[in-house]
Design an enzyme around this catalytic site. Structure first.
Site, PDB file in Angstrom:
ATOM      1  CG  ASP A  70      52.789  -9.946 -44.789  1.00 51.68           C
ATOM      2  OD1 ASP A  70      52.329  -9.616 -43.712  1.00 51.68           O
ATOM      3  OD2 ASP A  70      52.163 -11.019 -45.620  1.00 51.68           O
ATOM      4  CB  SER A  71      52.249 -12.999 -41.422  1.00 49.61           C
ATOM      5  OG  SER A  71      51.171 -12.697 -42.607  1.00 49.61           O
ATOM      6  CB  CYS A 105      52.775  -7.562 -41.932  1.00 52.38           C
ATOM      7  SG  CYS A 105      51.678  -8.457 -40.830  1.00 52.38           S
ATOM      8  CD  GLU A 145      50.602 -16.743 -46.762  1.00 54.10           C
ATOM      9  OE1 GLU A 145      51.396 -17.591 -46.946  1.00 54.10           O
ATOM     10  OE2 GLU A 145      50.506 -15.658 -47.063  1.00 54.10           O
ATOM     11  CB  CYS A 183      44.801  -7.812 -43.799  1.00 53.78           C
ATOM     12  SG  CYS A 183      45.667  -9.069 -44.092  1.00 53.78           S
ATOM     13  CG  HIS A 218      47.805 -11.905 -46.950  1.00 52.40           C
ATOM     14  ND1 HIS A 218      48.553 -11.401 -45.860  1.00 52.40           N
ATOM     15  CD2 HIS A 218      48.014 -13.106 -47.199  1.00 52.40           C
ATOM     16  CE1 HIS A 218      49.510 -12.288 -45.739  1.00 52.40           C
ATOM     17  NE2 HIS A 218      49.280 -13.384 -46.508  1.00 52.40           N
TER      18      HIS A 218
HETATM   19  N1  DGL Z   1      49.181  -9.432 -44.042  1.00 51.07           N
HETATM   20  C1  DGL Z   1      49.228  -9.355 -42.755  1.00 51.07           C
HETATM   21  C2  DGL Z   1      48.326  -7.854 -42.266  1.00 51.07           C
HETATM   22  O1  DGL Z   1      48.560  -6.739 -43.054  1.00 51.07           O
HETATM   23  C3  DGL Z   1      48.799 -10.315 -41.663  1.00 51.07           C
HETATM   24  C4  DGL Z   1      48.212 -11.587 -42.318  1.00 51.07           C
HETATM   25  C5  DGL Z   1      48.353 -12.473 -41.203  1.00 51.07           C
HETATM   26  O2  DGL Z   1      49.224 -13.512 -40.988  1.00 51.07           O
HETATM   27  O3  DGL Z   1      47.026 -12.637 -40.556  1.00 51.07           O
HETATM   28  O4  DGL Z   1      47.799  -7.832 -41.516  1.00 51.07           O
END
Ligand code: DGL
Length: 259
Positions: free
Chosen positions: A12-13, A75, A154, A185, A187
């Protein structure tokens, strides 16, 4: 040639993909998962598509060089921007992505009002646009780009005043007016409680469980499932140096997302 005894790469990011990782482990407890969070380059959601493709490609290359038998893009943003390109570049590697769970949400609430929370990049990309186009005839789909939310998560923040205010600013106007919320997302499941406080007590949908089932299907079809007697496990790494970041990842892995 992939080997059933090898590991599954997950990335993931940042640490958001850990919400997907938890679904993967629960669906496939005999697998070894190697999770990589690109927290140094997070958020991806504010980046240009080419940039997201390049970052994702570098991670996939590294996971495959290390011997991954499959890769899960945990992600939504990287899936929308890069999954098709990477599948073209690695036609023999199972590459599984995650997308906003609009389908189960609309199926559960036909003609309902569905709030889709995601990054700006995800919502702008063609992959999501097509998904929305497909389902919007059957429900009212309300996409909201939650800019800034990933940055706070984060930092390890899941319930501060600041995060509550940001969520209020993005989706407070929909309080008690939607039937379901799609967390588009990876997160966002970590701040589901705050989102529920702001939007109301409605069902939430995310792509974790569907992605885990898809991984099982693909590994089974290719004879790549780990044997039943194998000891599964999880390993964490990050582009952000230092033990502190990995401690944060482990703390997020221990958060109960069922409540
Ligand atoms: N967790 C990621 C997603 O599902 C992206 C978060 C990000 O880095 O903007 O979209």
């Amino acid at each position: 040639m992939q080997d059933a005894n090898s590991f599954v790469g997950v990335f993931d990011s940042g640490l958001g993909g850990i919400s997907v990782l938890k679904s993967l482990v629960s669906e496939l407890p005999h697998e070894q998962f190697s999770f990589f969070g690109d927290s140094l380059n997070s958020p991806y959601g504010d980046r240009e598509p080419d940039d997201i493709v390049a970052l994702s490609r570098a991670i996939v290359e590294r996971q495959l060089d290390a011997g991954a038998k499959a890769v899960v893009i945990a992600c939504n943003t990287a899936t929308a921007a890069a999954a098709a390109t990477l599948r073209n570049e690695y036609p023999n590697v199972p590459i599984i992505g995650v997308e906003p769970a609009l389908k189960p949400a609309v199926q559960a609430f036909p003609q309902g009002r569905i709030l889709v929370m995601a990054t700006a990049a995800t919502l702008a990309l063609e992959k999501y646009q097509r998904l929305e186009e497909h389902w919007s005839g059957q429900a009212e789909v309300i996409p909201v780009a939650c800019v800034g939310l990933v940055d706070l998560i984060e930092r390890g923040d899941v319930e501060s005043h600041e995060i509550r205010e940001l969520i209020e600013r993005h989706v407070g106007t929909y309080r008690d007016t939607v039937d379901a919320v799609v967390l588009g997302c990876t997160h966002y499941p970590f701040v589901r409680k705050v989102i529920r406080d702001v939007v109301g007590d409605v069902p939430f949908f995310d792509g974790g469980a569907g992605t885990a089932r898809q991984l099982r299907t693909v590994l089974t079809a290719r004879g790549l499932l780990a044997p039943q007697e194998a000891m599964g496990g999880v390993r964490f790494s990050s582009s952000k140096p230092g033990e502190e970041e990995l401690t944060l990842y482990r703390r997020f892995y221990d958060i109960n997302l069922e409540t």
